[in-house]
Design a protein around this motif. Sequence first.
Motif, PDB file in Angstrom:
ATOM      1  N   UNK B  32       0.838  -1.206   0.000  1.00 16.59           N
ATOM      2  CA  UNK B  32       0.000   0.000   0.000  1.00 16.59           C
ATOM      3  C   UNK B  32       0.866   1.247   0.000  1.00 16.59           C
ATOM      4  N   UNK B  33       1.943   1.219   0.768  1.00 19.61           N
ATOM      5  CA  UNK B  33       2.846   2.376   0.812  1.00 19.61           C
ATOM      6  C   UNK B  33       3.557   2.590  -0.522  1.00 19.61           C
ATOM      7  N   UNK B  34       3.897   1.511  -1.185  1.00 16.85           N
ATOM      8  CA  UNK B  34       4.568   1.644  -2.477  1.00 16.85           C
ATOM      9  C   UNK B  34       3.581   2.032  -3.575  1.00 16.85           C
ATOM     10  N   UNK B  35       2.320   1.639  -3.400  1.00 16.23           N
ATOM     11  CA  UNK B  35       1.289   1.903  -4.405  1.00 16.23           C
ATOM     12  C   UNK B  35       1.053   3.403  -4.589  1.00 16.23           C
ATOM     13  N   UNK B  36       1.184   4.166  -3.499  1.00 18.53           N
ATOM     14  CA  UNK B  36       0.842   5.593  -3.550  1.00 18.53           C
ATOM     15  C   UNK B  36       2.018   6.496  -3.942  1.00 18.53           C
ATOM     16  N   UNK B  37       3.190   5.908  -4.115  1.00 18.41           N
ATOM     17  CA  UNK B  37       4.336   6.718  -4.555  1.00 18.41           C
ATOM     18  C   UNK B  37       4.992   6.058  -5.771  1.00 18.41           C
ATOM     19  N   UNK B  38       6.003   6.738  -6.306  1.00 16.66           N
ATOM     20  CA  UNK B  38       6.675   6.177  -7.471  1.00 16.66           C
ATOM     21  C   UNK B  38       7.872   5.330  -7.058  1.00 16.66           C
ATOM     22  N   UNK B  39       8.658   5.884  -6.130  1.00 17.28           N
ATOM     23  CA  UNK B  39       9.907   5.229  -5.755  1.00 17.28           C
ATOM     24  C   UNK B  39      10.323   5.678  -4.359  1.00 17.28           C
ATOM     25  N   UNK B  40      10.877   4.771  -3.583  1.00 15.52           N
ATOM     26  CA  UNK B  40      11.360   5.137  -2.231  1.00 15.52           C
ATOM     27  C   UNK B  40      12.677   4.423  -1.948  1.00 15.52           C
ATOM     28  N   UNK B  41      13.290   4.786  -0.822  1.00 14.88           N
ATOM     29  CA  UNK B  41      14.443   3.994  -0.378  1.00 14.88           C
ATOM     30  C   UNK B  41      14.058   3.250   0.918  1.00 14.88           C
ATOM     31  N   UNK B  42      14.974   2.469   1.456  1.00 18.63           N
ATOM     32  CA  UNK B  42      14.681   1.650   2.637  1.00 18.63           C
ATOM     33  C   UNK B  42      14.239   2.487   3.828  1.00 18.63           C
ATOM     34  N   UNK B  43      14.967   3.593   4.037  1.00 17.80           N
ATOM     35  CA  UNK B  43      14.684   4.397   5.238  1.00 17.80           C
ATOM     36  C   UNK B  43      13.263   4.948   5.190  1.00 17.80           C
ATOM     37  N   UNK B  44      12.873   5.473   4.041  1.00 12.43           N
ATOM     38  CA  UNK B  44      11.536   6.033   3.918  1.00 12.43           C
ATOM     39  C   UNK B  44      10.476   4.954   4.153  1.00 12.43           C
ATOM     40  N   UNK B  45      10.687   3.800   3.546  1.00  7.21           N
ATOM     41  CA  UNK B  45       9.718   2.707   3.678  1.00  7.21           C
ATOM     42  C   UNK B  45       9.636   2.230   5.129  1.00  7.21           C
ATOM     43  N   UNK B  46      10.767   2.177   5.780  1.00  2.00           N
ATOM     44  CA  UNK B  46      10.783   1.741   7.177  1.00  2.00           C
ATOM     45  C   UNK B  46       9.993   2.731   8.059  1.00  2.00           C
ATOM     46  N   UNK B  47      10.243   4.021   7.834  1.00  2.00           N
ATOM     47  CA  UNK B  47       9.528   5.028   8.624  1.00  2.00           C
ATOM     48  C   UNK B  47       8.024   4.990   8.380  1.00  2.00           C
ATOM     49  N   UNK B  48       7.635   4.805   7.134  1.00  2.00           N
ATOM     50  CA  UNK B  48       6.210   4.825   6.811  1.00  2.00           C
ATOM     51  C   UNK B  48       5.493   3.574   7.315  1.00  2.00           C
ATOM     52  N   UNK B  49       6.167   2.440   7.223  1.00  4.83           N
ATOM     53  CA  UNK B  49       5.522   1.186   7.628  1.00  4.83           C
ATOM     54  C   UNK B  49       5.684   0.913   9.129  1.00  4.83           C
ATOM     55  N   UNK B  50       6.654   1.599   9.729  1.00  8.09           N
ATOM     56  CA  UNK B  50       6.980   1.418  11.155  1.00  8.09           C
ATOM     57  C   UNK B  50       7.323  -0.037  11.475  1.00  8.09           C
ATOM     58  N   UNK B  51       8.003  -0.680  10.536  1.00  2.30           N
ATOM     59  CA  UNK B  51       8.450  -2.066  10.749  1.00  2.30           C
ATOM     60  C   UNK B  51       9.908  -2.062  11.189  1.00  2.30           C
ATOM     61  N   UNK B  52      10.361  -3.216  11.696  1.00  2.00           N
ATOM     62  CA  UNK B  52      11.778  -3.302  12.059  1.00  2.00           C
ATOM     63  C   UNK B  52      12.571  -3.588  10.778  1.00  2.00           C
ATOM     64  N   UNK B  53      13.880  -3.330  10.842  1.00  2.19           N
ATOM     65  CA  UNK B  53      14.722  -3.561   9.656  1.00  2.19           C
ATOM     66  C   UNK B  53      14.622  -5.005   9.182  1.00  2.19           C
ATOM     67  N   UNK B  54      14.673  -5.927  10.149  1.00  2.68           N
ATOM     68  CA  UNK B  54      14.650  -7.350   9.807  1.00  2.68           C
ATOM     69  C   UNK B  54      13.351  -7.760   9.134  1.00  2.68           C
TER      70      UNK B  54
END
Lengths: 218, 110
Positions: B32-54
């Motif tokens: 869902x987070x990737x669907x609403x944008x064109x491109x992201x990096x790991x840090x942005x995705x981690x912050x938006x999803x609030x998941x752990x790195x692993x």
Amino acid sequence: MSEKIDLEQLEKKSWRSTFQDGLWDIYLGLIFMGFGIYTIGPLFGSFSAVNAIIIIAIWDFSAFFFFFIGKKKITQPRIGFVKFGKKRKRKKIKLSIFLMFMVGVNVIFLFLPLSGFELNLNPLIFLLIVGLGFFTLPLCVVAYFLEFDRLYLMAIMGGLGLFVSELIRPVVGNPLHMLLTYCPIGGIIVVWGGIVLVRFIKKYPLPKSEQIQEVKDG
Amino acid sequence: MGKRPEKINPINPSLPPIDRLIHEPARLTILANLYVVKEVDFIFLKNQTEMTWGNLSSHLSKLEEAGYVSVKKELAGKKTKTRIRLTEDGREAFREYRQKMDDFLKGLPE
């Protein structure tokens, strides 16, 4: 339908996350301060238009430099990189067209007195109209397109500044009225931008490079 | 390109077949987070999803294997920049999933 709304909210959340660092606030606050800072010229010698332009140019360049470095060194390492889709691109194009239109309107009004056109208005009313029409309104449109809510308040403060400066001019004199109006306005915005920045830094600590590497390596 | 997972509903064949790879909450959040944008990096995705790195890493690997997500590494000076985006297959699968869930939930009585 509710899913559509949720996805819109998700996109907005991503978009707004790019404004939560307070750097835009600090940058605009410094620009507002620049409207008053140029009047310090007489304190260090004679006041001239060239002096004022040099002071404003140095001040604004420094503000932009701080903003640029801040985005690169503070924001991006913390919230990462994002590229938005077509919706944002369309909004950017609309905003660019509006800004170009406003530049045209400004140029027309700048040269209007040369054509012999005169507005017999009270200076206070005139500056209120100029402030709200040429400052508050465009900035509010920018705030609308960027969905940057704090900018509405900055637009109102900046626009009313001209009116306030005219109001205090009889008391403090010219050009000190600009310094005493725009430095506090800009200063308030810089301070609240600073508070937003500190909150942002606390909320988003720098990720450890080995953590990122671990994810990259899968 | 990975093989699209089988879409059968083993519990009740009358229910719409749901892509179980997407149905998992963490992967659904990523998509869902990737669907609403064109491109992201790991840090942005981690912050938006609030998941752990692993967690993020393991779910991204699964989505990449299925061909739903593309993870590209680019050299920028001494650093490697990673760009994550939804592939056309991933976008289509997400749309399909949304539609099915929507149809299914709409059909339920109040």
